[in-house]
Design an enzyme around this catalytic site. Structure first.
Site, PDB file in Angstrom:
ATOM      1  N   ASP A  73       7.107   0.240  18.578  1.00  0.00           N
ATOM      2  CA  ASP A  73       6.314   1.429  18.283  1.00  0.00           C
ATOM      3  C   ASP A  73       5.809   2.050  19.583  1.00  0.00           C
ATOM      4  OD1 ASP A  73       4.850  -0.916  18.607  1.00  0.00           O
ATOM      5  OD2 ASP A  73       3.830  -0.759  16.697  1.00  0.00           O
ATOM      6  N   GLU A 132       0.657   3.880  14.021  1.00  0.00           N
ATOM      7  CA  GLU A 132      -0.773   3.771  13.716  1.00  0.00           C
ATOM      8  C   GLU A 132      -1.180   4.663  12.545  1.00  0.00           C
ATOM      9  OE1 GLU A 132      -2.607   1.585  14.829  1.00  0.00           O
ATOM     10  OE2 GLU A 132      -1.756   0.913  16.724  1.00  0.00           O
TER      11      GLU A 132
END
Length: 382
Positions: A73, A132
């Site tokens: 990520d 997130e």
């Protein structure tokens, strides 16, 4: 192939340029800049139109029997950094407070190794935006990014862990991270003067009853041995002390170690909301939003192979970890492709999402070595 010194330089630069979900433009450009410096002989790079801050890199194997995916990520959090580091965030109010700068750097280290050491199988590296928030993994899957030669037969990914020594690998069979669902409850009644409650329908009183009933969902509606959490963390109702509130909003979260548990808690919460609506004679609207934050459920056979390798490797310190109630959108991808997520220790006193999180640089090379070793081991199997 990137040296440890170069990896640390890359990590520190990434730490300086954190960006929020779906706005990782500077990060994206820097990642491409680094990747383009690798040996390109067996690399194929793709930037998907539907997810323009994402990057996919296919490493063509010499005798491919499968395509092994590795995901990292790339986004950051809306946190004002308080580390005092010389390479602290240059973007006010944004920080790599979850350690994604470490995640990206380890992925680049593994990719750089296989750019100069052609793997047996195909390897697919996915630099994913929006972990997130805005569930980038689910967005990528629904956009059809993982089709054709870009389809991984299995997927791996790591998350850094400040509670583990730098470079230690942690994993477990079953669920590593919980799934999460956002809860929004709107209670609509009738406002009025505090002196005339009989002419109003008080949503604050209804909210109080609802909140107390919700506490019984975990204590009385699920197996005590199973794991589930529901937290109502925010309530807002009314405007002034002498006016009965005609609207109250409650916000919270559901967490569970299996998708079935999350859905069960959601059904019970709906039943409580319906009951409050009936008993108080008002409207209770429940919104549940899970997005892509499914439980991170590790594939049994692949995870056993992963753990066996890490336990047998004398250069790796391995620990079996307990499940965590934190969320990770890699869970959605693991619901589509078999795979494994694991921890990389980064040894810090601060916790994830903290403004003072300071992962140790010496975790990076250890992570790269452990992962490249495992991938080579995996590719030797039928």
């Amino acid at each position: 192939m990137l040296t440890e010194e170069q990896l640390i330089h890359v990590r520190r630069h990434l730490h300086e340029i954190p960006e929020l979900a779906l706005h990782e433009y500077q990060t994206h450009d820097y990642l491409l800049e680094v990747i383009h410096e690798f040996n390109q002989a067996n690399l194929e790079i793709r930037v998907p139109d539907d997810l323009p801050t994402a990057i996919l890199v296919l490493v063509h194997g010499r005798q491919p029997a499968r395509t092994i995916g590795y995901r990292t990520d790339i986004d950051a959090l809306p946190v004002e950094e308080q580390t005092g580091l010389p390479f602290a965030s240059r973007h006010p109010g944004v920080m790599h407070a979850c350690g994604h700068d470490i995640h990206m750097t380890v992925a680049l280290g593994v990719l750089s190794f296989f750019s100069t050491h052609q793997p047996k199988d195909n390897l697919l590296f996915f630099f994913q935006p929006a972990e997130e928030s805005d569930y980038g993994g689910k967005r990528a899957y629904e956009a059809g990014i993982f089709t054709g030669k870009w389809h991984p037969d299995e997927f791996y990914g790591l998350h850094d862990n400040p509670d583990l020594p730098a470079g230690e690998i942690g994993c477990r069979m079953g669920t590593l991270f919980a799934g999460t669902t956002e809860v929004n409850i709107d209670i609509n009644g009738k406002g009025g003067h505090a002196a005339y409650p009989q002419d109003a329908n008080d949503t604050v009183v209804a909210a109080a009853s609802l909140i107390m009933q919700v506490q019984t969902i975990i204590s009385r509606s699920i197996d005590p041995i199973a794991s589930g959490v529901i937290t109502l963390g925010k309530i807002r109702g009314g405007t002034i002390r002498n006016v009965i509130a005609g609207h109250t909003r409650i916000e919270g979260t559901i967490r569970g170690l299996t998708q079935e548990m999350i859905e069960h808690i959601g059904h019970r919460l709906q039943a409580v909301c319906d009951g409050v609506a009936t008993s108080f004679g008002l409207d209770v609207d429940l919104e549940l939003n899970q997005g892509g934050y499914w439980p991170v459920e590790n594939d049994p056979s692949l995870t056993k192979r992963f753990i066996d390798y890490m336990q047998q490797n004398p250069d790796v310190n391995f620990i079996e970890t307990a499940p965590a109630m934190t969320g990770e959108d890699f869970g959605y991808l693991l619901a589509q492709f078999p795979g494994t997520m694991f921890w990389l220790g980064v040894d810090d006193d601060s916790q994830l999402h903290s403004a003072t999180l300071t992962p140790k640089d010496d975790a990076i090379q250890k992570g790269v070595d452990a992962i490249t070793g495992f991938l080579n081991y995996r590719m030797q199997e039928n």
